[in-house]
Design an enzyme around this catalytic site. Sequence first.
Site, PDB file in Angstrom:
ATOM      1  N   GLY A  11      30.010 -17.912 -21.702  1.00 25.40           N
ATOM      2  CA  GLY A  11      29.975 -16.457 -21.617  1.00 25.40           C
ATOM      3  C   GLY A  11      30.449 -15.937 -20.275  1.00 25.40           C
ATOM      4  O   GLY A  11      30.801 -16.708 -19.374  1.00 25.40           O
ATOM      5  N   TYR A  12      30.438 -14.612 -20.142  1.00 26.95           N
ATOM      6  CA  TYR A  12      30.893 -14.002 -18.886  1.00 26.95           C
ATOM      7  C   TYR A  12      30.018 -14.432 -17.708  1.00 26.95           C
ATOM      8  O   TYR A  12      30.516 -14.745 -16.631  1.00 26.95           O
ATOM      9  CB  TYR A  12      30.873 -12.477 -18.993  1.00 26.95           C
ATOM     10  CG  TYR A  12      31.876 -11.905 -19.954  1.00 26.95           C
ATOM     11  CD1 TYR A  12      33.141 -12.464 -20.107  1.00 26.95           C
ATOM     12  CD2 TYR A  12      31.575 -10.764 -20.706  1.00 26.95           C
ATOM     13  CE1 TYR A  12      34.064 -11.933 -20.975  1.00 26.95           C
ATOM     14  CE2 TYR A  12      32.492 -10.215 -21.587  1.00 26.95           C
ATOM     15  CZ  TYR A  12      33.733 -10.804 -21.724  1.00 26.95           C
ATOM     16  OH  TYR A  12      34.639 -10.267 -22.591  1.00 26.95           O
ATOM     17  N   CYS A 147      20.545  -6.897 -14.196  1.00 29.85           N
ATOM     18  CA  CYS A 147      21.466  -6.247 -13.255  1.00 29.85           C
ATOM     19  C   CYS A 147      21.013  -4.835 -12.890  1.00 29.85           C
ATOM     20  O   CYS A 147      20.965  -4.470 -11.712  1.00 29.85           O
ATOM     21  CB  CYS A 147      22.878  -6.238 -13.827  1.00 29.85           C
ATOM     22  SG  CYS A 147      23.031  -5.535 -15.488  1.00 29.85           S
TER      23      CYS A 147
END
Length: 341
Positions: A11-12, A147
């Site tokens: 994934g990212y 985040c």
Amino acid sequence: MITAAVVGAAGYLGGELLRILLGHPAVRVVRATSERLAGRRVDGAHPNLRGHTGLTFRPMSELDHYDVLFLASRHRETMRVLPGLLGHADVVVDLSGDFRLADPELYHRHYGVEHTAPGLLGTFTTGLPERYRDRLRTADRISVPGCMATAGVLALAPLAEAGLVEGEVAVDARTGSSGSGASAGPENLHAERSGAFRVFAPLGHRHEAEIAQETGLAVRMTATGVEAVRGVQVLCRVRLAEGVAESTVRAAYRDRYRDEPFVRVVAERRGLYRLPEPKILAGSNFCDVGFAVDGPGGEGLLVAALDNLVKGGAGNAMQCVNIRFGLPETDGLEFAGLHPS
């Protein structure tokens, strides 16, 4: 050399971990796992890593033992696999949301499922160096905050710790499309996302619980998807305690973050970038924080910005590991960002 493996590396966030780890002077990446892409080259999923690694993705069943194991797997999945992975590393760093909240009822409320490993909740140190640096020096289980939660906590902490805020806090968060992950659903197709300002969490985003848990404040949060790939910006509206002026707020920020290598106070009176702006932070591990104040004892607007994949994820994880292994905190994280970008 510290040996490292990344679970969920396709994934990212997994790709960003690999980018940082491969450039780290004291780390050797031994394994990158993906069940879906097992046997394929890592640089096929992460073309920016061409020429930097010959690794191929392997299934989790082929994990050995490492100094540090990073988990970049999905929320709700990590809690099911993590108990079986603890024996594969001296230090485990989880980047999912599954071990961020200490209360299983709170987890159920925000993630919609019962926690399958409630006995492990509370055994992780929160991976936020600005608040838990001393604990991180000896932590064997680390849970990296979300985040938007990282940005919100770093924006609010100086004033909350000094008792300068009263009442409920309203957090307005904006995030780019990479925050939805590499396998996001149809709502993140370019045709649907481009040009949109989508309020995808009008009330009760799960990071709301993290910010409240860390700051002790009553928090209400809204999250909006904007037309950007990377980046998070949060605006926190607060009521300042009686008599608190702008100079007091500025001093609180400067005193709190004076010695922090990755937090910068940005609150200028002129210029294009007077307040924190995620555009100039892409690829960097910085979180910029700033503020605007409407008179003594009035309203305050606290602003924070970061790259959701770096300081909001992989970079923060690396910073924690640097601390845990007694390395310079900035190792592998020196990139300053781009301007223009």
